[in-house]
Motif scaffolding. Structure first.
Motif, PDB file in Angstrom:
ATOM      1  N   UNK A 172      -0.469  -2.647  -4.175  1.00 52.80           N
ATOM      2  CA  UNK A 172      -0.984  -4.024  -4.206  1.00 52.80           C
ATOM      3  C   UNK A 172      -2.404  -4.094  -4.743  1.00 52.80           C
ATOM      4  N   UNK A 173      -3.238  -3.160  -4.292  1.00 53.64           N
ATOM      5  CA  UNK A 173      -4.650  -3.225  -4.673  1.00 53.64           C
ATOM      6  C   UNK A 173      -4.813  -2.978  -6.177  1.00 53.64           C
ATOM      7  N   UNK A 219       3.357  -4.731   6.754  1.00 53.41           N
ATOM      8  CA  UNK A 219       3.403  -3.510   7.566  1.00 53.41           C
ATOM      9  C   UNK A 219       4.169  -3.822   8.851  1.00 53.41           C
ATOM     10  N   UNK A 234      -4.316  -0.731  13.957  1.00 54.93           N
ATOM     11  CA  UNK A 234      -4.270  -1.577  12.750  1.00 54.93           C
ATOM     12  C   UNK A 234      -4.029  -0.721  11.512  1.00 54.93           C
ATOM     13  N   UNK A 235      -3.274  -1.266  10.567  1.00 50.27           N
ATOM     14  CA  UNK A 235      -3.101  -0.626   9.253  1.00 50.27           C
ATOM     15  C   UNK A 235      -2.116   0.522   9.215  1.00 50.27           C
ATOM     16  N   UNK A 247       2.923   6.552   7.814  1.00 48.01           N
ATOM     17  CA  UNK A 247       1.962   7.089   8.790  1.00 48.01           C
ATOM     18  C   UNK A 247       2.631   7.248  10.150  1.00 48.01           C
ATOM     19  N   UNK A 286      -4.166  -5.875   9.005  1.00 46.98           N
ATOM     20  CA  UNK A 286      -5.139  -5.109   8.217  1.00 46.98           C
ATOM     21  C   UNK A 286      -4.378  -4.043   7.448  1.00 46.98           C
ATOM     22  N   UNK A 287      -4.741  -3.851   6.179  1.00 49.17           N
ATOM     23  CA  UNK A 287      -3.960  -2.937   5.339  1.00 49.17           C
ATOM     24  C   UNK A 287      -4.841  -1.847   4.753  1.00 49.17           C
ATOM     25  N   UNK A 288      -4.301  -0.623   4.681  1.00 50.47           N
ATOM     26  CA  UNK A 288      -5.121   0.480   4.177  1.00 50.47           C
ATOM     27  C   UNK A 288      -5.339   0.389   2.674  1.00 50.47           C
ATOM     28  N   UNK A 310      -7.954  -4.456   3.036  1.00 47.29           N
ATOM     29  CA  UNK A 310      -7.295  -5.732   2.746  1.00 47.29           C
ATOM     30  C   UNK A 310      -6.721  -6.311   4.030  1.00 47.29           C
ATOM     31  N   UNK A 369       0.834  -1.205   0.000  1.00 47.45           N
ATOM     32  CA  UNK A 369       0.000   0.000   0.000  1.00 47.45           C
ATOM     33  C   UNK A 369       0.871   1.258   0.000  1.00 47.45           C
ATOM     34  N   UNK A 370       0.288   2.447  -0.206  1.00 45.69           N
ATOM     35  CA  UNK A 370       1.108   3.664  -0.195  1.00 45.69           C
ATOM     36  C   UNK A 370       1.811   3.813   1.154  1.00 45.69           C
ATOM     37  N   UNK A 381       1.159   2.274   8.369  1.00 40.74           N
ATOM     38  CA  UNK A 381       2.335   2.085   7.511  1.00 40.74           C
ATOM     39  C   UNK A 381       3.515   2.860   8.111  1.00 40.74           C
TER      40      UNK A 381
END
Lengths: 653, 272
Positions: free
Chosen positions: A280-281, A308, A348-349, A354, B235-237, B263, A60-61, A351
Motif C-alpha cells: 500500500x505504501x 489487518x 497494534x499493527x 506476524x 495502525x499499520x506497519x 499508517x 502491508x507485507x 499482520x
C-alpha cells in the motif's frame, strides 16, 4: 500441523494445504468474486458488451495478498482460471510473456483438476447447455466418444464460439479445444504452441502446425483465450509484487511500460479480470503517481485495501492453526498462554504473518542464538528459491520447452548488480540481443537464445551475425539444449556467427540457470518484504543485498566469469586474423579441442546414449564438455545417430 | 378429466440468492433460513453467507452480533442493558447479555450507570471512572456533610460562592479522565482530516504533526495506540522501501517485530 504449514511463513499461491479465515478481508474476496461472476454472465448474455476489468489490491507485507489469491483459487475451483505473475523487473513485460505465463499455468491444478481441463470442460458444457459446475464429468463424456465423433463435436463447438466472436482466432481455438483430449506428448506440444513458445519440429509435426505462434499473433491469441474462457471459467490475471517496478532515482520507465501493457490488455481483451497487488505504501507514494490519467483509468477501476485482523479474528486464526495440530498438550490457548494471547490480541499493527511467527515461536520455543544471525535464515530462503528454480527447469524439460529467456535476462541483470565489471543494460525491444555489456566503454551485445526450433534459432543467429558488424556478440544457451547434430543449417549459422570478430558462445549450465532465476526471485521478494530470517522476522533489502554479495559470490559463478572474461575489442585487434573461421575464437574460449575419447569409447560400447558417453568422457578428461563430445561424434562418419540422444558405431567392412 | 401438471419453479442462480440474502441481512440485521430461497439451495446460500462473515445460528443468518451491538452504540448512543435486545436482530436475550459483558471485559464497550440503570456506551464516550470516581465520591461526601451540617443548624446557610467552588472542584476531578478521552477524539479527528480519500489511509507522521502543539508527539502516539486498543483505529506497519526520513521514523510508534507503525485507518468493525 505439518512442517510445511509451519514453515510456510510466505503464502504459496498454489498450495493445496490452506488454512483460511474466510471472514478476514471478505470484502476483497467478494469484490473479485462478483467481478468474475459478472464477466461470466455478460459473456453469456451480451458477448458484444464484454470488456475486461481491473482491480488494485493493496496491503502491508504479510497482510495476505498472496493468500487472497490462494483462497480465491480454491473457492472458485473450476469456475475460474487463476494466473499468478510476478513482473519482470529489469525487462519489459510483453503480451507474449503474459500469454506464455497464462498457458503455462493452465497445467497447474486446483482440487486435482488441471486448469486447462476446467477451462475447456466448462466452455464445452456451456456450449452444450449443460451444467458448467462439473467440467471433468463433461470431459469424460467427450473422451468416451470415438475420435471422429469427438472431432466433429469439437468442430461444432468451435463454430458456435465463432458465431459469438467472429474475431476469435480459429486455429488457436481449435488447438485449445483439443488440448484436454490429446495424448501427453501431443498435449505438451499443443500447450507449448498455445503459449507462444518456440516449438521444435517434432512438436510442430505432432500438432499439424507449420510454425510457432508469431509475435504479431500473440494479442489475437490472448484475446481468444480470455474471451472463450469467460463463458465458463474466466481468467483472473494477478500481477503480484508490483513494488518491484519502482526504480531507484525516481525513474518511471518500468511503471509506464507496465501501465501501457495493462491499458492494452484492458482495451483489447474481453472477459479478463486483472488484479494488481502491491504494498500500500509504495502504491500511494511511487506507483500510482507514475501513471498517467489514461493508465489510471484502466488500472484503477476498483481498489481494495486489505485490513489487518481484528482481535477476534486473531483469536480465530490462532484457533484454526491450533486445530491443525495433531497433538495438543493442553486446551486453547495452549501453546500461547492467556497472557501472550491477550498481548497478541491487543497489539497494534499485527499482520497475519506476524501472528503466525508468534504462533510458531510459542509452539517450537524461542529460537536459539544462531537464529539471531540473519544469514542463517537467508541461507534457508536462498535454498528454497534455488530448489524452486531447479523445479521450474525440470518442469520445462519435462514439457520439452525451454525456460523463458526473459526470466534469464532478468536473472543476469540481477547478477550484474553484484559484479562491478559486469555492467549490463537491457537493449531496446527490437534488438536481437536482449542485453548490452559495457566493458570499459566498449559495448558487447549479449543474447540469450532459448529458441526451441531450428528455424527461429537460425533466424536469431543470422540477425546476430548482422549485428556483429557493429558490436561483438556473446550468445548464451542452456547447455542441456545443445544444438542437436541434425540441425546442420543452424549449426552452420552458429559457426558463421562465431567466426565474427570477438564472438563468444556460452553454454549455460543448469546450476547457473537455476542460480540466476533464484537470485532474481530473492531480490524481488526482498523488496516486497517477503524475505525473513530464521525467527520469521522480515529482513531489509539492503541486508539481503549485502548477504547475497558475500555469501553467494555471484562474481564467481561460471556465467559471470565467462561474461567478464570476454576480451576487449582492442585485445582482439592485436591478434593476427585467422583465415579459417572454424574453429572460431569464440569457440576456442569455451570449447576445448575434442580428445578422441568419445570415439574410442563408442567403438568399445557399440551402442550408447549420448549422456553416458558425455559422463564417461568428462570423467577421463576434465577439459571435455558435452559440446566437445558432440562435435567429435558428429564429425566422424563412423557414428550413426538415432534421434538426438542415442549413438551407434557403424560397422566398417 | 384434466390432469394437474406439476409446475416447475424457475431456476434461480445461487449467486443471485446470495446477493439478495446479503442485502436483506444487511438491511434487517437477520433473516430466517426459510426466507433464503428454495430448500435445496438454502445450505449453499448459508455457506456462502457464512464465508462472507455473517453468522448462522441454526434458525437465522444475521449480521455478526458483535457488530450489531457496537453499531447500536455508535454516534454517542447509550443503550440500557435491559433494552439492548431490542436493538439487535436474530439473537436471544441471554446471548446478547453474555456478549455485552464480554465486550465490556475486552474494552470494546463501556458500562455506565444512568440513574440506577446499567447502560452500555461506546468506548469513545466521555466518562468518569477509576481514581476520578473515587475522588469524586470523597469530594461529594465532604460537600454532603457540609450541606447536612448547614441544614441541621437553625437558619443554617451556605455562601453561594462556596457552593460554586465545591461544584467546580467536582467538575475538575472529572477533567483528567475527560482529557484522556478527548485526546483519542482529537486523534480520530486528525486521522480523518489527514486521510487520503483514495487509499483510506492516513500517514502517522502527518497526523502527529497536525496535533502539535495541542498534543506533543509522545501524547499523540499514546492516544493513537489507545484508539487502536479500543478498536477505533487500525495502525499499520511500514512496508515501503526505506522511504521514512529519520524525523518521520521518530514520529511513528514502534510496532510488532521491530516494525514502525506509519499508517493508520479507521476500523471497519467486524463487517466492512
Amino acid at each position: 500441523v505439518s512442517a510445511a504449514f509451519l514453515e510456510a511463513i510466505h503464502a504459496d499461491p498454489w498450495s493445496e494445504d490452506l488454512v483460511d479465515l474466510a471472514e478476514l478481508n471478505a470484502s476483497a474476496s467478494v469484490a473479485i468474486e462478483s467481478n468474475v461472476n459478472r464477466l461470466r454472465d455478460l459473456a453469456r448474455s451480451q458477448p458484444s458488451a464484454l470488456r475486461s476489468t481491473s482491480m488494485v489490491v493493496l496491503g502491508p507485507p504479510g497482510a495476505g495478498k498472496t493468500h487472497l489469491f490462494a483462497r480465491l483459487r480454491r473457492r472458485f475451483g473450476p469456475r475460474a482460471v487463476f494466473v499468478h505473475i510476478r513482473p519482470l523487473v529489469h525487462t519489459e513485460l510483453s503480451l507474449r510473456f503474459v500469454l506464455g505465463e497464462t498457458v503455462r499455468q493452465l497445467t497447474y491444478s486446483t482440487h486435482s483438476l488441471k486448469q486447462v481441463d476446467a477451462l475447456v470442460g466448462s466452455l464445452l458444457a456451456h456450449l452444450d447447455g449443460a451444467d458448467v459446475s462439473f467440467p471433468s464429468t463433461f470431459l469424460s463424456e467427450y473422451e468416451a466418444f470415438d475420435e471422429a465423433e469427438r472431432e466433429e463435436r469439437l468442430e461444432q463447438a468451435l463454430e458456435r464460439v465463432l458465431e459469438r466472436w467472429q474475431e476469435a482466432d480459429e486455429s488457436y481455438l481449435r488447438r485449445l479445444l483439443r488440448a484436454p483430449f490429446a495424448k501427453p506428448a501431443e498435449q505438451r506440444a499443443l500447450l507449448a504452441w498455445l503459449s507462444g513458445r518456440d516449438c521444435d519440429v517434432n512438436q510442430l509435426v505432432r500438432i499439424g502446425a507449420t510454425a510457432s505462434l508469431a509475435d504479431e499473433l500473440c494479442p489475437a491469441a490472448l484475446k481468444t483465450l480470455s474471451a472463450v474462457a469467460a463463458l465458463g471459467a474466466p481468467i483472473v490475471l494477478v500481477f503480484d509484487q508490483l513494488e518491484n517496478l519502482v526504480e531507484p532515482g525516481g525513474s518511471t520507465g518500468r511503471l509506464l511500460a507496465y501501465g501501457n501493457l495493462v491499458a492494452e490488455l484492458a482495451d483489447s481483451m474481453r472477459g479478463l479480470m486483472m488484479v494488481h497487488m502491491a504494498l500500500d505504501t509504495e502504491w500511494s507514494r511511487a506507483i500510482e503517481p507514475a501513471f498517467n490519467l489514461s493508465q489510471r483509468s484502466r488500472l484503477l477501476m476498483q481498489r481494495q485495501t486489505l485490513a489487518l485482523p481484528t482481535p477476534t479474528q486473531r483469536e480465530e486464526l490462532l484457533r484454526l492453526w491450533i486445530e491443525r495440530l495433531e497433538e495438543r498438550e493442553a486446551p486453547f490457548p495452549w501453546p500461547l498462554g492467556e497472557r501472550k494471547l491477550a498481548r497478541l490480541k491487543g497489539e497494534a499493527g499485527l499482520t497475519p504473518r506476524m501472528l503466525l511467527v508468534e504462533f510458531r515461536t510459542a509452539l517450537q520455543g524461542e529460537p536459539d542464538a544462531e537464529a539471531e544471525d540473519s544469514s542463517v535464515g537467508l541461507a534457508a530462503e536462498w535454498e528454497q528459491r534455488l530448489l524452486a528454480a531447479h523445479k521450474l527447469l525440470e518442469e520445462a524439460s519435462e514439457q520439452r520447452t525451454l525456460v523463458d529467456a526473459a526470466r534469464l535476462v532478468d536473472g543476469l541483470l540481477a547478477c550484474g548488480r553484484f559484479v562491478p565489471s559486469l555492467s549490463l543494460k537491457p537493449s531496446p525491444p527490437k534488438d536481437p540481443a536482449q542485453l548490452t555489456l559495457d566493458r570499459a566503454g566498449e559495448l558487447r551485445k549479449v543474447a540469450i537464445l532459448q529458441h526451441g526450433s531450428h528455424k527461429s534459432l537460425g533466424g536469431a543467429l543470422t540477425k546476430l551475425t548482422t549485428l556483429s558488424t557493429q558490436h561483438p556478440i556473446t550468445a548464451i544457451r542452456e547447455r542441456v539444449h545443445e544444438l542437436p547434430p541434425t540441425w546442420k543449417d543452424t549449426r552452420d549459422k552458429r559457426r558463421k556467427l562465431l567466426a565474427t570478430r570477438g564472438a563468444q558462445w556460452i553454454d549455460l549450465d543448469r546450476e547457473d540457470a537455476a542460480r540466476l532465476l533464484a537470485l532474481d526471485e530473492l531480490l524481488q521478494c526482498a523488496r516486497s518484504g517477503d524475505v525473513t530470517d530464521a525467527r520469521g522476522q522480515p529482513v531489509g533489502e539492503d541486508v539481503v543485498l549485502t548477504w547475497a554479495a558475500t555469501a553467494l559470490e555471484p562474481a564467481d559463478w561460471s556465467i559471470a566469469r565467462q561474461l567478464t572474461e570476454t576480451r576487449l575489442d582492442t585485445e582482439i585487434a592485436d591478434e593476427p586474423s585467422r583465415a579459417e573461421p572454424v574453429p572460431s575464437r569464440g569457440v576456442e574460449t569455451t570449447m576445448p579441442v575434442p580428445s578422441g575419447h568419445a570415439l574410442t569409447l563408442l567403438e568399445k560400447l557399440r551402442l550408447a546414449s549420448l549422456d553416458r558417453i558425455v559422463r564417461e568422457v568428462t570423467r577421463l578428461d576434465s577439459k571435455a564438455t558435452r559440446s566437445t563430445v558432440i562435435e567429435e561424434l558428429t564429425s566422424s562418419e563412423r557414428v550413426k545417430w538415432f534421434g538426438r540422444s542415442i549413438v551407434c558405431a557403424r560397422v566398417v567392412p | 378429466m384434466t390432469t394437474r401438471q406439476k409446475r416447475s419453479e424457475p431456476k434461480v442462480p445461487v449467486e443471485d440468492l446470495v446477493r439478495s440474502a446479503r442485502e436483506a441481512v444487511e438491511g434487517q440485521g437477520s433473516v430466517k433460513i426459510s426466507a433464503l430461497g428454495p430448500k435445496g439451495l438454502q445450505a449453499e446460500v448459508v455457506g456462502q453467507l457464512v464465508a462472507l462473515g455473517f453468522e448462522f445460528t441454526g434458525k437465522v443468518v444475521r449480521r455478526p452480533l458483535r457488530a450489531q451491538i457496537l453499531g447500536a452504540l455508535s454516534h454517542g448512543a447509550s443503550v440500557p442493558l435491559k433494552a439492548l435486545k431490542d436493538h439487535v436482530a436474530g439473537a436471544a436475550p441471554k446471548e446478547v447479555s453474555a456478549l455485552s459483558a464480554l465486550l465490556v471485559n475486552e474494552g470494546e464497550a463501556l458500562l455506565v450507570l444512568r440513574g440506577k440503570e446499567p447502560t452500555l456506551v461506546a468506548v469513545t464516550a466521555t466518562i468518569v471512572s477509576g481514581d476520578a470516581l473515587r475522588k469524586f465520591e470523597t469530594e461529594l461526601k465532604s460537600l454532603s456533610s457540609v450541606v447536612t451540617g448547614a441544614r441541621k443548624k437553625p437558619r443554617g446557610a451556605l455562601l453561594l460562592g462556596d457552593v460554586s467552588d465545591a461544584l467546580e472542584r467536582l467538575r475538575v476531578i472529572a477533567v483528567p479522565n475527560r482529557r484522556s478521552t478527548s485526546s483519542v477524539e482529537r486523534v480520530l479527528r486528525a486521522v480523518d482530516e489527514e486521510r487520503d480519500e483514495q487509499m483510506g489511509l492516513s500517514f502517522v507522521p502527518s497526523v502527529i504533526r497536525s496535533l502539535h502543539p495541542e498534543l506533543d508527539p509522545t501524547q499523540a502516539q499514546a492516544a493513537l495506540l489507545e484508539a487502536a486498543k479500543r478498536g477505533l483505529l487500525e495502525l499499520r506497519p511500514e512496508g515501503g522501501l526505506a522511504r521514512l526520513s529519520a524525523d518521520e521514523l521518530e514520529l511513528c510508534p514502534p510496532g510488532p517485530q521491530g516494525t514502525r507503525l506509519s499508517w493508520v485507518k479507521r476500523s471497519d468493525g467486524a463487517m466492512s
